[in-house]
Design a protein around this motif. Structure first.
Motif, PDB file in Angstrom:
ATOM      1  N   GLU A 145       0.820  -1.213   0.000  1.00  0.00           N
ATOM      2  CA  GLU A 145       0.000   0.000   0.000  1.00  0.00           C
ATOM      3  C   GLU A 145       0.856   1.266   0.000  1.00  0.00           C
ATOM      4  OE1 GLU A 145      -2.441  -0.463   3.420  1.00  0.00           O
ATOM      5  OE2 GLU A 145      -3.541  -2.171   2.610  1.00  0.00           O
ATOM      6  N   VAL A 146       1.978   1.214   0.707  1.00  0.00           N
ATOM      7  CA  VAL A 146       2.927   2.325   0.716  1.00  0.00           C
ATOM      8  C   VAL A 146       4.293   1.748   0.396  1.00  0.00           C
ATOM      9  CG1 VAL A 146       3.949   4.212   2.017  1.00  0.00           C
ATOM     10  CG2 VAL A 146       1.570   3.556   2.446  1.00  0.00           C
ATOM     11  N   GLN A 147       4.958   2.324  -0.598  1.00  0.00           N
ATOM     12  CA  GLN A 147       6.256   1.830  -1.048  1.00  0.00           C
ATOM     13  C   GLN A 147       7.224   2.998  -1.131  1.00  0.00           C
ATOM     14  OE1 GLN A 147       5.567  -0.195  -4.828  1.00  0.00           O
ATOM     15  NE2 GLN A 147       3.447  -0.543  -4.223  1.00  0.00           N
ATOM     16  N   ILE A 148       8.346   2.907  -0.432  1.00  0.00           N
ATOM     17  CA  ILE A 148       9.321   3.983  -0.434  1.00  0.00           C
ATOM     18  C   ILE A 148      10.696   3.406  -0.752  1.00  0.00           C
ATOM     19  CG2 ILE A 148      10.480   5.763   0.935  1.00  0.00           C
ATOM     20  CD1 ILE A 148       7.882   6.116   2.480  1.00  0.00           C
ATOM     21  N   ILE A 149      11.310   3.944  -1.792  1.00  0.00           N
ATOM     22  CA  ILE A 149      12.640   3.500  -2.197  1.00  0.00           C
ATOM     23  C   ILE A 149      13.657   4.576  -1.847  1.00  0.00           C
ATOM     24  CG2 ILE A 149      12.301   4.327  -4.575  1.00  0.00           C
ATOM     25  CD1 ILE A 149      14.091   1.887  -5.423  1.00  0.00           C
ATOM     26  N   VAL A 202      11.113  12.153  -0.445  1.00  0.00           N
ATOM     27  CA  VAL A 202      10.343  11.989   0.782  1.00  0.00           C
ATOM     28  C   VAL A 202      10.990  12.688   1.976  1.00  0.00           C
ATOM     29  CG1 VAL A 202       9.342  10.314   2.379  1.00  0.00           C
ATOM     30  CG2 VAL A 202       9.459   9.785  -0.056  1.00  0.00           C
ATOM     31  N   LYS A 203      12.313  12.658   2.064  1.00  0.00           N
ATOM     32  CA  LYS A 203      12.961  13.181   3.270  1.00  0.00           C
ATOM     33  C   LYS A 203      12.754  14.684   3.442  1.00  0.00           C
ATOM     34  CE  LYS A 203      17.710  14.337   1.929  1.00  0.00           C
ATOM     35  NZ  LYS A 203      19.134  14.097   2.240  1.00  0.00           N
ATOM     36  N   GLU A 204      12.345  15.376   2.381  1.00  0.00           N
ATOM     37  CA  GLU A 204      12.097  16.811   2.466  1.00  0.00           C
ATOM     38  C   GLU A 204      10.669  17.138   2.907  1.00  0.00           C
ATOM     39  OE1 GLU A 204      14.537  18.776   2.195  1.00  0.00           O
ATOM     40  OE2 GLU A 204      16.010  17.406   1.326  1.00  0.00           O
ATOM     41  N   LEU A 205       9.835  16.123   3.059  1.00  0.00           N
ATOM     42  CA  LEU A 205       8.428  16.341   3.373  1.00  0.00           C
ATOM     43  C   LEU A 205       8.150  16.159   4.865  1.00  0.00           C
ATOM     44  CD1 LEU A 205       6.842  14.324   0.433  1.00  0.00           C
ATOM     45  CD2 LEU A 205       7.049  16.804   0.595  1.00  0.00           C
ATOM     46  N   PRO A 206       7.371  17.062   5.470  1.00  0.00           N
ATOM     47  CA  PRO A 206       6.951  16.869   6.862  1.00  0.00           C
ATOM     48  C   PRO A 206       6.053  15.643   6.992  1.00  0.00           C
ATOM     49  CG  PRO A 206       6.579  19.144   6.138  1.00  0.00           C
ATOM     50  CD  PRO A 206       6.896  18.345   4.911  1.00  0.00           C
ATOM     51  N   ASP A 263      10.125   8.243  -3.374  1.00  0.00           N
ATOM     52  CA  ASP A 263      11.548   8.077  -3.643  1.00  0.00           C
ATOM     53  C   ASP A 263      12.311   9.121  -2.849  1.00  0.00           C
ATOM     54  OD1 ASP A 263      12.044  10.549  -5.573  1.00  0.00           O
ATOM     55  OD2 ASP A 263      10.245   9.550  -6.317  1.00  0.00           O
ATOM     56  N   THR A 264      13.538   8.774  -2.447  1.00  0.00           N
ATOM     57  CA  THR A 264      14.273   9.697  -1.588  1.00  0.00           C
ATOM     58  C   THR A 264      15.740   9.317  -1.466  1.00  0.00           C
ATOM     59  OG1 THR A 264      14.232  10.755   0.600  1.00  0.00           O
ATOM     60  CG2 THR A 264      13.826   8.387   0.537  1.00  0.00           C
ATOM     61  N   ASN A 265      16.569  10.312  -1.135  1.00  0.00           N
ATOM     62  CA  ASN A 265      17.911  10.049  -0.632  1.00  0.00           C
ATOM     63  C   ASN A 265      17.783   9.729   0.861  1.00  0.00           C
ATOM     64  OD1 ASN A 265      18.667  12.786  -2.668  1.00  0.00           O
ATOM     65  ND2 ASN A 265      19.374  10.716  -3.118  1.00  0.00           N
ATOM     66  N   SER A 266      18.841   9.246   1.466  1.00  0.00           N
ATOM     67  CA  SER A 266      18.785   8.857   2.873  1.00  0.00           C
ATOM     68  C   SER A 266      18.690  10.076   3.791  1.00  0.00           C
ATOM     69  CB  SER A 266      20.022   8.040   3.249  1.00  0.00           C
ATOM     70  OG  SER A 266      19.972   6.760   2.655  1.00  0.00           O
ATOM     71  N   PRO A 267      17.792  10.035   4.764  1.00  0.00           N
ATOM     72  CA  PRO A 267      17.699  11.111   5.747  1.00  0.00           C
ATOM     73  C   PRO A 267      18.657  10.869   6.913  1.00  0.00           C
ATOM     74  CG  PRO A 267      15.985   9.519   6.167  1.00  0.00           C
ATOM     75  CD  PRO A 267      16.759   9.018   4.960  1.00  0.00           C
ATOM     76  N   ASP A 268      18.619  11.764   7.882  1.00  0.00           N
ATOM     77  CA  ASP A 268      19.359  11.547   9.133  1.00  0.00           C
ATOM     78  C   ASP A 268      18.589  10.580  10.022  1.00  0.00           C
ATOM     79  OD1 ASP A 268      21.378  13.359   8.429  1.00  0.00           O
ATOM     80  OD2 ASP A 268      20.249  15.061   9.225  1.00  0.00           O
ATOM     81  N   ALA A 320       6.239  -0.852   2.641  1.00  0.00           N
ATOM     82  CA  ALA A 320       7.431  -1.564   2.183  1.00  0.00           C
ATOM     83  C   ALA A 320       8.539  -0.547   1.921  1.00  0.00           C
ATOM     84  CB  ALA A 320       7.133  -2.348   0.908  1.00  0.00           C
ATOM     85  N   PHE A 321       9.742  -0.824   2.450  1.00  0.00           N
ATOM     86  CA  PHE A 321      10.872   0.078   2.312  1.00  0.00           C
ATOM     87  C   PHE A 321      11.975  -0.628   1.524  1.00  0.00           C
ATOM     88  CE2 PHE A 321       8.628   1.180   6.191  1.00  0.00           C
ATOM     89  CZ  PHE A 321       8.461   2.550   6.046  1.00  0.00           C
ATOM     90  N   PHE A 322      12.498   0.043   0.518  1.00  0.00           N
ATOM     91  CA  PHE A 322      13.501  -0.535  -0.361  1.00  0.00           C
ATOM     92  C   PHE A 322      14.785   0.292  -0.278  1.00  0.00           C
ATOM     93  CE2 PHE A 322       9.318  -1.535  -1.885  1.00  0.00           C
ATOM     94  CZ  PHE A 322       9.388  -2.897  -2.168  1.00  0.00           C
ATOM     95  N   HIS A 323      15.892  -0.383   0.038  1.00  0.00           N
ATOM     96  CA  HIS A 323      17.189   0.277   0.263  1.00  0.00           C
ATOM     97  C   HIS A 323      18.141  -0.140  -0.839  1.00  0.00           C
ATOM     98  CE1 HIS A 323      21.000   0.553   2.986  1.00  0.00           C
ATOM     99  NE2 HIS A 323      20.988   1.488   2.050  1.00  0.00           N
ATOM    100  N   GLN A 324      18.457   0.776  -1.735  1.00  0.00           N
ATOM    101  CA  GLN A 324      19.380   0.478  -2.823  1.00  0.00           C
ATOM    102  C   GLN A 324      20.832   0.474  -2.336  1.00  0.00           C
ATOM    103  OE1 GLN A 324      17.512   3.621  -5.555  1.00  0.00           O
ATOM    104  NE2 GLN A 324      18.272   2.092  -7.000  1.00  0.00           N
ATOM    105  N   PRO A 325      21.695  -0.279  -3.009  1.00  0.00           N
ATOM    106  CA  PRO A 325      23.120  -0.221  -2.669  1.00  0.00           C
ATOM    107  C   PRO A 325      23.674   1.181  -2.941  1.00  0.00           C
ATOM    108  CG  PRO A 325      22.626  -2.073  -4.131  1.00  0.00           C
ATOM    109  CD  PRO A 325      21.409  -1.209  -4.106  1.00  0.00           C
ATOM    110  N   GLY A 326      24.662   1.573  -2.170  1.00  0.00           N
ATOM    111  CA  GLY A 326      25.315   2.850  -2.427  1.00  0.00           C
ATOM    112  C   GLY A 326      26.074   2.824  -3.734  1.00  0.00           C
TER     113      GLY A 326
END
Length: 267
Positions: A24-28, A144-148, A179-184, A202-208
């Protein structure tokens, strides 16, 4: 009517997992250049085309693309979207209404896709007011990381409302893509992805693009989307950059915080 053919081949294992997900919610989350935004854009039209047709053979959906500022909405979100899907319908901007594209195209089975993509930024009070009354199928949370968190919460409660039963067809899938870069590590996204892990998310973490070997950052052989990047993209990209920036933006590591202030990434 011109024919547009899409050949979608996700350039990496995590990109493929993200594309195949039905959560339902997918964030890469990925480094710069990893293809996460383009993959999201391609996936959205796939979801539009996969909606169940109504009695007239029309596949309806309504989407909102969300960005934190109006300037970035135009210079990145809308620009990226139209570069890929600009031929699929008329785009309009200006006046009191938010920017919008009305997509209208036929599929090979002769069903018709009628979809809306509305572009909102949340530094515009009129856009916030508009969002509260929207009936949506899906939401694209760009960077995503820029959104409240409050904005994400509002949008999560607007999906699944279109089309409705009275329209003759319910949405086959509804939800949010991000979609997003990594936050703190003190960011709400870190808390949800690493600690809370909400049901249906669901959270998807790409390789650096780079990995740390000893004291050096070197190219990661598992980096994704490399075929679509300039030669030595990550190797050149690290030059002249601060260690923290490299780890976060190119290594795709969370930023480490102490007393509420970013200090250094966690390796």
């Amino acid at each position: 009517m011109p024919t547009v053919e899409y050949v979608i081949k996700p350039q990496g294992e995590v990109l493929q997992q993200y594309f195949d997900s039905s959560a339902e919610v997918q964030i890469i989350r990925g480094p710069l250049g990893s293809g996460k935004t383009i993959q999201t854009i391609l996936k959205i039209v796939e979801l539009m085309a996969a909606q169940a047709p109504d009695a007239q053979g029309v596949r309806k959906s309504r989407w909102v693309a969300v960005r934190n500022t109006y300037s970035e909405l135009f210079t990145t979100t809308i620009k990226d979207w139209l570069e890929i899907h600009g031929d699929l319908g008329e785009f309009s901007a200006g006046g009191k209404k938010p920017p919008e594209q009305k997509l209208d195209f036929y599929l090979e089975d002769n069903t018709r896709v009628e979809a809306e993509m509305i572009f909102l930024s949340f530094d515009r009070p009129d856009h916030i007011k508009k969002a509260r009354g929207l009936q949506l199928t899906g939401v694209w949370l760009n960077e995503v990381k820029e959104l409240p968190k409050a904005i994400v919460d509002i949008m999560d409660l607007r999906v699944g409302r279109y089309p409705s039963k009275k329209d003759g067809a319910e949405p086959s899938w509804f939800g949010m893509l991000g979609d997003t870069n990594s936050p703190d590590e003190d960011h709400w996204l870190y808390t949800l992805a690493e600690e809370v892990k909400p049901k249906g998310w669901a959270f998807f973490h790409q390789p650096g693009g780079l990995i740390k070997q000893g004291d050096e950052w070197v190219e990661n052989p598992k980096a994704e989307n490399i075929n679509n990047l300039p030669k030595d993209y990550y190797k050149r990209g690290k030059e002249g950059k601060h260690e923290d920036w490299i780890a976060n933006m190119l290594g795709n590591l969370y930023g480490f915080v102490s007393d509420g202030k970013p200090v250094h990434p966690r390796y």
